[in-house]
Design an enzyme around this catalytic site. Structure first.
Site, PDB file in Angstrom:
ATOM      1  N   GLU A   1       0.849  -1.194   0.000  1.00  0.00           N
ATOM      2  CA  GLU A   1       0.000   0.000   0.000  1.00  0.00           C
ATOM      3  C   GLU A   1       0.886   1.245   0.000  1.00  0.00           C
ATOM      4  O   GLU A   1       1.939   1.266   0.631  1.00  0.00           O
ATOM      5  CB  GLU A   1      -0.871  -0.009   1.257  1.00  0.00           C
TER       6      GLU A   1
ATOM      7  N   LYS B   1      -9.932   0.235  -2.308  1.00  0.00           N
ATOM      8  CA  LYS B   1     -10.171  -0.118  -0.910  1.00  0.00           C
ATOM      9  C   LYS B   1     -11.606   0.201  -0.524  1.00  0.00           C
ATOM     10  O   LYS B   1     -12.098   1.308  -0.738  1.00  0.00           O
ATOM     11  CB  LYS B   1      -9.192   0.652  -0.021  1.00  0.00           C
TER      12      LYS B   1
ATOM     13  N   CYS C   1      -4.560  -3.283   3.887  1.00  0.00           N
ATOM     14  CA  CYS C   1      -4.248  -2.875   5.252  1.00  0.00           C
ATOM     15  C   CYS C   1      -5.392  -3.155   6.220  1.00  0.00           C
ATOM     16  O   CYS C   1      -5.648  -4.305   6.583  1.00  0.00           O
ATOM     17  CB  CYS C   1      -3.860  -1.393   5.247  1.00  0.00           C
TER      18      CYS C   1
END
Length: 570
Positions: free
Chosen positions: A326, A383, A434
């Site tokens: 990321e 995301k 994440c």
């Protein structure tokens, strides 16, 4: 296994005033509230130590056990204070890595989660009135985690299941997901609490000849000798010692039986060689933001080009896929030609597809972007679960009126809305970014969409500036549970570490350190079968939560009814 005889619902305090006595049985002796709070503090600290970086996984059982002991026969007001103390001593150390962002962010988040736990502890106290209260306590933990993962702003940290990476209990994640694993850990803790509370703590059970039955005119015996009609019953003290001991042994055995479950059955499956690039990030905060972002991208490109040189020299195998973390570029390559050229050159050098963690514009998105040699960007995963106060500001219009907090993130990121599976030859790569690794539905949606390999792209630089490893170690533990849950290899790759490639059984095949450049490689299986957990989806959590809420409603209604019946007439 019948969890009976441990507690008389009529003994529990809460709806009655603290000095009230139930007509059904005398109240158990109570320790002072201060001692109960100390027990709760010990439970919170023990549970925090179950998670990385300490990672003493058996303490995940001790935490729930000590919370039950502290709540035993407490009023509702006292239960809130006990739950709050437990929550503070759990979440403050668990989330200590947030101090690298801002001390007030650390304290505010820890206190918010502790406050939620304190309020929910009132519900656990009500569930302790049930005869089968250990099952109610186990369900309470699942329901509490389900709530915290959705409200007030979706924060799933500190789930019991996520402390079990590498433990013999982890196999249950493949059967019912993280909720079932949490349930079994909490059930073992509740049974341990029963063992701690039962022997020698209270009066003999109803019908014990040592006490007799005053309601039937039976006198108490002397020294445990039979007296009156109750003499033929099983001695209550012996029963209270044996049943809790059997329950504690059985539930602990059931939990660790996860090690022998046939959930990771190696079957014929293709394999692929995967490379994970940890390029490292400058630790100094004095660089201009754009230069820092450029440097991060250059680091990952340089590490990939070095890998390409080693492949050409025959020193390392050629990867089928390369994964960057990321934020490996914070500048949208489509709007920054030098960044585009840097990435394209690295992809061309390695000659294989590269998944790049990118911040994209118009709209602002945190994304995984697949790059192909000579073709450039070929697909995007955006995301879906954004970080509160990191990628969006909750209650922005309200906070704007009395704080500068919204200025930390002037523009909210735009979330994605669907699972994306990248097709790279025989690889079907499902990506989560994440924070998303903590959410059951996001990971399982990638598997159900056809992924035979999972990636977790992360950026831990902001949380490790003072050398703490808690945040990255906790996310790595989550990734290991996800590997077991889905029976998939998982590539966990971070800008600063600790990156790792994880086998389908949750073992770490290779890992890096932190704050260093590293390139990890491993040959991993590409599994396509679905586990029971992936087939069940959210049903285990939904069923356990629904049953727990029903039990809570029944226990509360029963307690209210009893309080009304025993209320003296005016």
């Amino acid at each position: 296994m019948a969890l009976t005889g441990a507690a008389d619902p009529g003994n529990a305090e809460g709806f009655e005033e603290p000095g009230a006595q139930s007509p059904r049985a005398p109240r158990l002796p109570r320790a002072r509230l201060g001692w109960a709070v100390l027990v709760a503090v010990a439970g919170g600290l023990a549970l925090a130590a179950a998670f990385p970086p300490a990672g003493i996984w058996p303490l995940a059982v001790a935490g729930p056990a000590l919370l039950v002991v502290a709540l035993w026969h407490r009023s509702l007001r006292a239960s809130f204070l006990i739950g709050l103390a437990f929550g503070i001593t759990f979440f403050v150390p668990l989330l200590s890595w947030l101090v690298n962002v801002a001390w007030y962010a650390w304290i505010a988040l820890a206190m918010t989660e502790a406050l939620i736990l304190g309020l929910l502890a009132v519900g656990q106290q009500v569930l302790l009135r049930l005869r089968a209260w250990p099952l109610g306590v186990a369900g309470w933990w699942v329901a509490a985690e389900a709530l915290r993962g959705r409200w007030p702003y979706a924060f799933p940290w500190g789930r019991l299941a996520m402390s079990q990476a590498g433990a013999p209990t982890a196999g249950w994640a493949a059967v019912g997901g993280a909720p079932l694993l949490t349930f079994l850990i909490a059930l073992a803790g509740a049974a341990l609490a029963w063992l701690l509370i039962g022997p020698g703590r209270g009066e003999p059970a109803r019908g014990d000849p040592a006490r007799g039955d005053p309601a039937r005119g039976e006198p108490a015996g002397d020294g445990g000798q039979p007296a009156g009609p109750g003499a033929s019953r099983v001695p209550g003290l012996a029963r209270r010692r044996v049943l809790p001991l059997l329950a504690a042994a059985a539930t602990a055995g059931l939990a660790v039986a996860g090690a022998v479950l046939p959930v990771d059955q190696p079957a014929a499956a293709p394999h692929a060689t995967i490379a994970a690039v940890q390029g490292d990030v400058p630790r100094a905060r004095t660089l201009a933001n754009q230069l820092r972002a450029t440097k991060v991208t250059a680091n990952h490109a340089a590490a990939t080009e070095a890998l390409a040189a080693q492949v050409r020299a025959g020193a390392r195998p050629a990867p089928d896929l390369v994964i960057w973390p990321e934020n490996s570029t914070d500048l949208d390559p489509l709007f920054n030609p030098p960044v585009y050229a840097t990435i394209a050159q690295a992809v061309s050098a390695i000659g294989q597809p590269v998944l790049v963690g990118s911040v994209l514009q118009n709209p602002l998105r945190n994304a995984g972007q697949l790059w192909l040699p000579r073709s450039g960007p070929a697909g995007v995963y955006a995301k879906r679960q954004l970080v509160p106060f990191g990628e969006y500001i909750p209650f922005r219009s309200l906070l704007d009126k009395f704080t500068s907090l919204p200025s930390l993130q002037p523009v909210n990121f735009t979330p994605g809305h669907k699972a994306v599976v990248f097709r790279v030859g025989k690889i079907r790569l499902g990506d989560v970014i994440c924070y998303e690794v903590g959410f059951d539905n996001l990971v399982s949606s990638e598997v159900r969409a056809g992924a035979n390999l999972l990636a977790v792209q992360s950026n831990d630089a902001d949380f490790e500036l003072d050398g703490q490893t808690g945040e990255s170690a906790q996310q790595l533990a989550m990734a290991r549970i996800r590997a077991v849950e889905s029976d998939r290899a998982v590539v966990y790759v971070s800008t600063t570490g600790e990156s790792a490639i994880i086998a389908p059984d949750g073992t770490v095949m290779t890992r890096s350190g932190i704050w260093r450049r590293a390139v990890l490689e491993a040959r991993v299986p590409l599994r396509s079968q679905l586990t029971l957990a992936d087939r069940a989806g959210a049903w285990p959590e939904t069923a356990i939560t629904a049953l727990t809420l029903a039990a809570l409603a029944w226990a509360a209604a029963r307690a209210f009814g009893q309080a009304r019946r025993t209320k003296p007439p005016r």
